[in-house]
Design a protein around this motif. Structure first.
Motif, PDB file in Angstrom:
ATOM      1  N   PRO A 103       0.833  -1.206   0.000  1.00 50.26           N
ATOM      2  CA  PRO A 103       0.000   0.000   0.000  1.00 50.26           C
ATOM      3  C   PRO A 103       0.869   1.258   0.000  1.00 50.26           C
ATOM      4  O   PRO A 103       2.047   1.200   0.357  1.00 50.26           O
ATOM      5  CB  PRO A 103      -0.771  -0.108   1.318  1.00 50.26           C
ATOM      6  N   PHE A 104       0.294   2.389  -0.405  1.00 51.41           N
ATOM      7  CA  PHE A 104       0.949   3.677  -0.221  1.00 51.41           C
ATOM      8  C   PHE A 104       0.633   4.085   1.215  1.00 51.41           C
ATOM      9  O   PHE A 104      -0.431   4.641   1.494  1.00 51.41           O
ATOM     10  CB  PHE A 104       0.424   4.711  -1.204  1.00 51.41           C
ATOM     11  N   GLY A 105       1.562   3.804   2.142  1.00 49.95           N
ATOM     12  CA  GLY A 105       1.275   3.920   3.569  1.00 49.95           C
ATOM     13  C   GLY A 105       0.874   5.303   4.021  1.00 49.95           C
ATOM     14  O   GLY A 105       0.044   5.462   4.917  1.00 49.95           O
ATOM     15  N   ASP A 106       1.446   6.347   3.403  1.00 45.48           N
ATOM     16  CA  ASP A 106       1.159   7.713   3.839  1.00 45.48           C
ATOM     17  C   ASP A 106      -0.159   8.236   3.285  1.00 45.48           C
ATOM     18  O   ASP A 106      -0.636   9.280   3.704  1.00 45.48           O
ATOM     19  CB  ASP A 106       2.273   8.666   3.386  1.00 45.48           C
ATOM     20  N   LEU A 107      -0.719   7.523   2.302  1.00 50.10           N
ATOM     21  CA  LEU A 107      -1.970   7.982   1.705  1.00 50.10           C
ATOM     22  C   LEU A 107      -3.139   7.287   2.396  1.00 50.10           C
ATOM     23  O   LEU A 107      -2.980   6.208   2.973  1.00 50.10           O
ATOM     24  CB  LEU A 107      -1.989   7.651   0.202  1.00 50.10           C
ATOM     25  N   THR A 108      -4.323   7.901   2.329  1.00 48.93           N
ATOM     26  CA  THR A 108      -5.498   7.231   2.878  1.00 48.93           C
ATOM     27  C   THR A 108      -5.910   6.099   1.941  1.00 48.93           C
ATOM     28  O   THR A 108      -5.440   6.017   0.801  1.00 48.93           O
ATOM     29  CB  THR A 108      -6.681   8.204   3.020  1.00 48.93           C
ATOM     30  N   VAL A 109      -6.797   5.249   2.451  1.00 49.65           N
ATOM     31  CA  VAL A 109      -7.320   4.143   1.649  1.00 49.65           C
ATOM     32  C   VAL A 109      -7.942   4.700   0.362  1.00 49.65           C
ATOM     33  O   VAL A 109      -7.701   4.193  -0.736  1.00 49.65           O
ATOM     34  CB  VAL A 109      -8.346   3.344   2.474  1.00 49.65           C
TER      35      VAL A 109
ATOM     36  N   ALA B 270      -8.859   6.299   6.525  1.00 44.69           N
ATOM     37  CA  ALA B 270      -7.734   5.849   7.353  1.00 44.69           C
ATOM     38  C   ALA B 270      -6.465   5.813   6.511  1.00 44.69           C
ATOM     39  O   ALA B 270      -6.500   5.492   5.327  1.00 44.69           O
ATOM     40  CB  ALA B 270      -8.024   4.457   7.901  1.00 44.69           C
ATOM     41  N   PRO B 271      -5.320   6.152   7.130  1.00 48.11           N
ATOM     42  CA  PRO B 271      -4.066   5.973   6.392  1.00 48.11           C
ATOM     43  C   PRO B 271      -3.848   4.482   6.120  1.00 48.11           C
ATOM     44  O   PRO B 271      -4.134   3.656   6.992  1.00 48.11           O
ATOM     45  CB  PRO B 271      -2.992   6.521   7.335  1.00 48.11           C
ATOM     46  N   ALA B 272      -3.375   4.159   4.925  1.00 50.09           N
ATOM     47  CA  ALA B 272      -3.240   2.753   4.551  1.00 50.09           C
ATOM     48  C   ALA B 272      -2.293   2.025   5.485  1.00 50.09           C
ATOM     49  O   ALA B 272      -2.419   0.824   5.694  1.00 50.09           O
ATOM     50  CB  ALA B 272      -2.767   2.640   3.103  1.00 50.09           C
ATOM     51  N   SER B 273      -1.335   2.767   6.082  1.00 50.42           N
ATOM     52  CA  SER B 273      -0.375   2.120   6.973  1.00 50.42           C
ATOM     53  C   SER B 273      -1.051   1.582   8.232  1.00 50.42           C
ATOM     54  O   SER B 273      -0.489   0.749   8.921  1.00 50.42           O
ATOM     55  CB  SER B 273       0.721   3.110   7.356  1.00 50.42           C
ATOM     56  N   SER B 274      -2.269   2.061   8.537  1.00 55.93           N
ATOM     57  CA  SER B 274      -2.930   1.629   9.764  1.00 55.93           C
ATOM     58  C   SER B 274      -3.758   0.354   9.552  1.00 55.93           C
ATOM     59  O   SER B 274      -4.309  -0.184  10.502  1.00 55.93           O
ATOM     60  CB  SER B 274      -3.848   2.742  10.285  1.00 55.93           C
ATOM     61  N   LEU B 275      -3.858  -0.134   8.318  1.00 62.05           N
ATOM     62  CA  LEU B 275      -4.704  -1.295   8.043  1.00 62.05           C
ATOM     63  C   LEU B 275      -4.039  -2.582   8.508  1.00 62.05           C
ATOM     64  O   LEU B 275      -2.827  -2.724   8.469  1.00 62.05           O
ATOM     65  CB  LEU B 275      -4.978  -1.413   6.541  1.00 62.05           C
ATOM     66  N   ARG B 276      -4.906  -3.557   8.923  1.00 66.07           N
ATOM     67  CA  ARG B 276      -4.366  -4.881   9.222  1.00 66.07           C
ATOM     68  C   ARG B 276      -4.201  -5.639   7.909  1.00 66.07           C
ATOM     69  O   ARG B 276      -4.696  -5.206   6.861  1.00 66.07           O
ATOM     70  CB  ARG B 276      -5.291  -5.608  10.203  1.00 66.07           C
ATOM     71  N   LEU B 277      -3.555  -6.797   7.996  1.00 66.44           N
ATOM     72  CA  LEU B 277      -3.147  -7.504   6.775  1.00 66.44           C
ATOM     73  C   LEU B 277      -4.320  -7.778   5.831  1.00 66.44           C
ATOM     74  O   LEU B 277      -4.222  -7.549   4.626  1.00 66.44           O
ATOM     75  CB  LEU B 277      -2.442  -8.819   7.139  1.00 66.44           C
ATOM     76  N   LEU B 278      -5.432  -8.239   6.392  1.00 70.25           N
ATOM     77  CA  LEU B 278      -6.559  -8.599   5.534  1.00 70.25           C
ATOM     78  C   LEU B 278      -7.057  -7.391   4.744  1.00 70.25           C
ATOM     79  O   LEU B 278      -7.340  -7.487   3.544  1.00 70.25           O
ATOM     80  CB  LEU B 278      -7.682  -9.163   6.409  1.00 70.25           C
ATOM     81  N   ASP B 279      -7.144  -6.253   5.417  1.00 70.99           N
ATOM     82  CA  ASP B 279      -7.590  -5.043   4.728  1.00 70.99           C
ATOM     83  C   ASP B 279      -6.548  -4.552   3.725  1.00 70.99           C
ATOM     84  O   ASP B 279      -6.892  -3.965   2.700  1.00 70.99           O
ATOM     85  CB  ASP B 279      -7.929  -3.939   5.736  1.00 70.99           C
ATOM     86  N   ARG B 280      -5.285  -4.802   4.022  1.00 71.37           N
ATOM     87  CA  ARG B 280      -4.246  -4.444   3.046  1.00 71.37           C
ATOM     88  C   ARG B 280      -4.408  -5.262   1.778  1.00 71.37           C
ATOM     89  O   ARG B 280      -4.220  -4.766   0.664  1.00 71.37           O
ATOM     90  CB  ARG B 280      -2.854  -4.706   3.629  1.00 71.37           C
ATOM     91  N   LYS B 281      -4.765  -6.533   1.940  1.00 73.45           N
ATOM     92  CA  LYS B 281      -4.990  -7.371   0.760  1.00 73.45           C
ATOM     93  C   LYS B 281      -6.213  -6.882  -0.013  1.00 73.45           C
ATOM     94  O   LYS B 281      -6.217  -6.853  -1.245  1.00 73.45           O
ATOM     95  CB  LYS B 281      -5.174  -8.832   1.178  1.00 73.45           C
ATOM     96  N   ARG B 282      -7.235  -6.475   0.731  1.00 75.69           N
ATOM     97  CA  ARG B 282      -8.422  -5.921   0.065  1.00 75.69           C
ATOM     98  C   ARG B 282      -8.060  -4.651  -0.688  1.00 75.69           C
ATOM     99  O   ARG B 282      -8.576  -4.389  -1.769  1.00 75.69           O
ATOM    100  CB  ARG B 282      -9.497  -5.591   1.099  1.00 75.69           C
ATOM    101  N   LEU B 283      -7.181  -3.859  -0.078  1.00 75.52           N
ATOM    102  CA  LEU B 283      -6.786  -2.593  -0.713  1.00 75.52           C
ATOM    103  C   LEU B 283      -6.032  -2.861  -2.016  1.00 75.52           C
ATOM    104  O   LEU B 283      -6.187  -2.119  -2.987  1.00 75.52           O
ATOM    105  CB  LEU B 283      -5.939  -1.761   0.252  1.00 75.52           C
ATOM    106  N   GLU B 284      -5.229  -3.923  -2.035  1.00 76.67           N
ATOM    107  CA  GLU B 284      -4.560  -4.307  -3.285  1.00 76.67           C
ATOM    108  C   GLU B 284      -5.606  -4.490  -4.387  1.00 76.67           C
ATOM    109  O   GLU B 284      -5.443  -4.003  -5.504  1.00 76.67           O
ATOM    110  CB  GLU B 284      -3.789  -5.617  -3.100  1.00 76.67           C
TER     111      GLU B 284
END
Lengths: 345, 251
Positions: free
Chosen positions: B100-106, B144-158
């Motif tokens: 994810p782009f950690g500094d950007l929001t979802v 939410a900033p993408a860096s705050s997401l847990r793994l499952l949500d990071r996969k969803r964000l992909e």
């Protein structure tokens, strides 16, 4: 809302979430923008009601604000931690010298000097942007040193002793200082406003994405190289303008000081203690740096020790910088750059 | 299908890969891999760990250069194009380990895809992102900033970022791992809907019960070669036979 409820979910969602909106502005931002306009107008009048004694420190402050904002454009938004922006400070100064030597009015030639620094940065960018991280930082520094040596070895550019700005003898001292002041103010305002406009634009989104993860940015369609190049060259262009203004202010420039790495240290200090990657941070950082400079200048070498201690304290206890640590937890933003969504439930 | 038939790729394929080879020094990672995917088709890519599946996706997406062979998007040779150019030609991917782009929001993460990948602006881009976030169940955390997401949500964000690009070809790399049954069902529904919109999908997945609900064809890679290709049932049966022969499962 769950993802698996089929096509109806989107339609039903649209009806229930009619409030979905993307906000990029706020009332606070309007107040901040109006306040900025008033402040700039008041500052523009300083030569009329305050005189030279107020102008001199403010020229320094404006140049610091511009340098911090421009370094932040490159390092804070695009992720390019350069240690060699003094190359463009010097390029701007010596380009102004060249233009004034050819008979151009020095004040009219300041945009030309900025353009010269910008043009110089383009071929340089092709070399240094092949590197990243620490390698990039060192390469930019080495390049600035090469420029310094080249100027030192060029008798036509005054060599090691430096040069005085030609073409200013026709100006009345009061007018010359007022013109310098207005140029410094204009460069600071254009730098801050320009960086702000860029940060809010699609370019700003690209730059922040590239900063976060260049590989993912490329796979999302962002032209990574071009984004970095624009950030680097625009920063160099503005830094060149500052170099020219500083030269017009002191009327004298020397390769040993204008190409000194302490300029990069100052830019980094201001941006890091103010708050990297924000518009407010570098301005606050420049104010803090300026205040420390004024307050501690009487202490000789202790000035640098105290400055370093302040830098260490802030990075330890407020790693996001003064503005970042103050504003982010409270949701403050005077100059918003992001996207805020409402109607998400 | 013989290799020569495969090389005479279908003109209508959204993505075709021709004799792609890749080696690190003397170690061959991919060797003569060829297949095509038509618009609206989902091809499942399976194989044991180290078979070269992710390397192949990297080559297709442009994150890695292959030593030999060609990658074509809608008949256009993109083998030498950079990743961002391929993306703007309609290719989107997800990363196995989320990036994810950690500094950007979802919201902004997906917005990058909508703006640069799909070429949308303003309201159209915002609506596109909203659609992608609804499909991936991320709208509630849009700010939410993408860096705050847990793994499952990071996969969803992909997946959200890739969907916001409105791709013609979508590469999915292990997006079903770690999901509950209802979540898997929802994900299958999402992928189906994207496929039904005419997108060609290549899906690398170990969770076969999810994959076989969508994929109409499977390609099995092993040690960098195509071991089997065909309808999911046939390939898996074939693999069963091989497992019996070699005394180990190839999956």
């Amino acid at each position: 809302m769950t993802a698996g409820t089929g096509g109806g979910a989107v339609t039903a969602g649209t009806a229930a979430e009619g409030r979905f909106a993307v906000r990029r502005w706020s009332r606070t931002a309007s107040v901040a923008a109006a306040g900025s306009v008033v402040a700039v107008a008041a500052l523009a009048g300083v030569p009329y009601y305050a005189g030279t004694s107020a102008e001199q420190p403010l020229v320094t402050l404006f140049c610091l604000v511009a340098l911090a904002s421009l370094w932040n454009l490159m390092a804070g938004f695009a992720g390019l931690t350069s240690f060699g922006q003094q190359a463009y400070l010097g390029a701007g100064a010596y380009a102004l010298y060249a233009a004034a030597s050819m008979g151009l009015d020095p004040f009219a030639a300041i945009p030309l000097a900025a353009a010269a620094a910008g043009v110089l940065s383009l071929p340089v960018s092709f070399a240094v942007l092949r590197l990243s991280g620490g390698h990039f930082a060192v390469a930019t520094w080495v390049l600035a040193e090469i420029l310094r040596l080249a100027v030192t070895l060029a008798p036509s550019a005054g060599g090691n002793t430096g040069v005085s700005l030609p073409g200013v003898s026709g100006y009345d001292a009061l007018l010359r200082q007022a013109l310098t002041y207005w140029w410094a103010l204009a460069v600071a305002v254009c730098s801050v406003a320009g960086v702000y406009a860029l940060a809010r634009s699609r370019f700003g989104l690209d730059a922040r994405a590239v900063h976060s993860d260049p590989v993912a940015a490329a796979s999302a369609g962002v032209a990574v190289g071009r984004t970095r190049r624009w950030a680097y060259c625009l920063s160099a262009f503005g830094t060149g303008a500052v170099g020219a203004v500083l030269f017009a202010n002191t009327l004298y420039t020397q390769p040993g000081s204008v190409f000194g790495v302490q300029h990069s240290v100052a830019m980094m200090f201001m941006v890091v203690i103010g708050g990297i990657g924000t518009i407010e941070g570098p301005i606050l950082g420049a104010l803090v740096f300026f205040a420390l400079q004024q307050a501690l200048s009487g202490y000789g070498p202790w000035y640098l020790v105290l400055l370093g201690a302040a830098g260490i304290a802030i990075t330890l206890f407020a790693p996001r910088g003064l503005w970042g640590s103050l504003a982010a937890p409270r949701g403050w933003s005077l100059f918003p750059i992001g996207h805020h969504i409402s109607g998400t439930s | 299908m013989s290799p020569s038939e495969r090389l005479a790729a279908r003109e209508t394929d959204a993505l075709s890969i021709r004799s792609v080879g890749m080696s690190f020094g003397s170690l061959s990672v991919l060797d003569g891999v060829s297949f095509g995917v038509a618009p609206g088709e989902t091809l499942g890519l399976v194989g044991p760990n180290g078979a070269g599946k992710t390397t192949l996706l990297d080559i297709v997406a442009g994150a890695r250069r292959c030593d030999g062979g060609q990658v074509l998007l809608s008949g256009r040779d993109v083998t030498r194009l950079a990743a961002d150019r391929r993306c703007r030609l309609g290719l989107a991917r997800t990363f196995q380990v989320p990036r994810p782009f950690g500094d950007l929001t979802v919201f902004e993460n997906a917005l990058v895809g909508a703006v640069r990948g799909a070429g949308l602006r303003g309201r159209a881009a915002y609506d596109d992102v909203r659609g992608a976030l609804v499909l991936t169940d991320l709208l509630a955390v849009a700010n939410a900033p993408a860096s705050s997401l847990r793994l499952l949500d990071r996969k969803r964000l992909e997946l959200a970022r890739a969907l916001a690009m409105r791709p013609r070809v979508l590469l999915l790399d292990e997006i079903a791992g770690g999901l509950t049954d209802p979540e898997t069902a929802a994900l299958v529904g999402t992928v189906r809907r994207v496929r039904d919109g005419g997108t060609a999908i290549v899906w690398v997945e170990h969770v076969l019960r999810a994959l076989t609900q969508v994929a109409t064809r499977l390609v099995c890679l092993s040690a960098g070669r195509v071991l089997a290709e065909g309808a999911p049932g046939e390939v898996l049966a074939d693999l069963g036979v091989r497992a019996a022969y070699f005394g180990r499962s190839v999956l």
